[in-house]
Design an enzyme around this catalytic site. Structure first.
Site, PDB file in Angstrom:
ATOM      1  CB  CYS A 114       2.160   0.758 -54.415  1.00 26.61           C
ATOM      2  SG  CYS A 114       2.330   2.068 -55.660  1.00 26.61           S
ATOM      3  CG  ASP A 143      -1.911   0.860 -56.299  1.00 27.00           C
ATOM      4  OD1 ASP A 143      -2.900   1.145 -55.603  1.00 27.00           O
ATOM      5  OD2 ASP A 143      -0.870   1.548 -56.315  1.00 27.00           O
ATOM      6  CE  LYS A 192      -1.898   3.187 -53.628  1.00 27.84           C
ATOM      7  NZ  LYS A 192      -0.719   3.567 -54.398  1.00 27.84           N
ATOM      8  CE  LYS A 198       6.961   6.664 -56.103  1.00 24.76           C
ATOM      9  NZ  LYS A 198       6.570   8.093 -56.135  1.00 24.76           N
TER      10      LYS A 198
END
Length: 223
Positions: free
Chosen positions: A166, A28, A133, A136
């Site tokens: 995450c 992320d 996704k 998390k």
């Protein structure tokens, strides 16, 4: 055998470390989490999430050079928000960063928007897998486990943001699924420094309950 110097144990536990069975996962590192005008910035947090960029860049360059697997993840939702749970949407609205609302980086946490893209400094190259996704963790609602098993990967080096959300969610699940996990302390960050420190400490409990920890320097020396 080959080990990376780690705490509380040298990693991987059995010294079975090679480019074919090991992957670097970068979680992320998106505009929404790391850049002004993104989701984290709109929530009012200091952008501590930019801290890991340089250390990750060094580890990423070494892994690419040596032929290690590299996987990137992005958190984001479908444009109609059909994969965004109502309680998550409600919570984001309460803190002034409603998912799907227009912000300086486009619609917040929506796939295809500028804020959802991986930051320029860590752009994937051809052949590197990107896992999209909705939550998390990187396993729920994705094909990550199937990809790892198909490629024969059993060791995962964890980097990205945020350490306590995450990254930790993904690492805990990976550990339960039998993967050998290493968290790079300087290649992760949280919106609260105390949460970052606590998340690292949690990994070290019980002799390495979720895996081991190291730094980018430890990895660069060992590889």
């Amino acid at each position: 055998t080959n080990y990376i110097k780690g705490d509380p144990y040298n990693w991987p536990y059995d010294g079975n470390l090679s480019p074919s069975n090991t992957c670097l996962i970068i979680i992320d590192m998106q505009v929404d989490f790391c850049s002004p005008g993104g989701y984290v910035d709109k929530m009012g947090y200091e952008l501590l999430t930019r801290g890991p960029i340089e250390p990750i860049k060094k580890v990423l360059a070494k892994c690419r050079q040596l032929g290690y697997h590299v996987i990137h993840t992005r958190e984001g939702h479908l444009p109609d928000l059909s994969d965004c749970p109502p309680n998550k949407l409600w919570r984001s609205k309460q803190i002034g960063a409603e998912i799907g609302s227009e912000g300086p980086c486009g619609r917040i946490l929506v796939r295809g928007e500028p804020g959802w893209e991986i930051i320029p400094e860590l752009q994937p190259v051809d052949g590197e897998i990107i896992i999209d996704k909705p939550g998390k963790g990187s396993f729920v609602g994705t094909s990550l486990d199937l990809i790892l098993r198909t490629k024969g990967i059993r060791n995962i080096i964890f980097t990205g943001v945020t350490t306590d959300v995450c990254v930790h969610t993904t690492m805990r699940v990976a550990n339960d699924m039998g993967y050998e996990c290493l968290l790079l302390e300087d290649c992760c960050a949280a919106t609260d420094p105390e949460n970052h420190r606590a998340a690292i400490q949690m990994v070290k409990m019980q002799g390495g309950v979720f895996g081991s920890t190291a730094t980018s320097e430890d990895v660069l020396k060992a590889l």
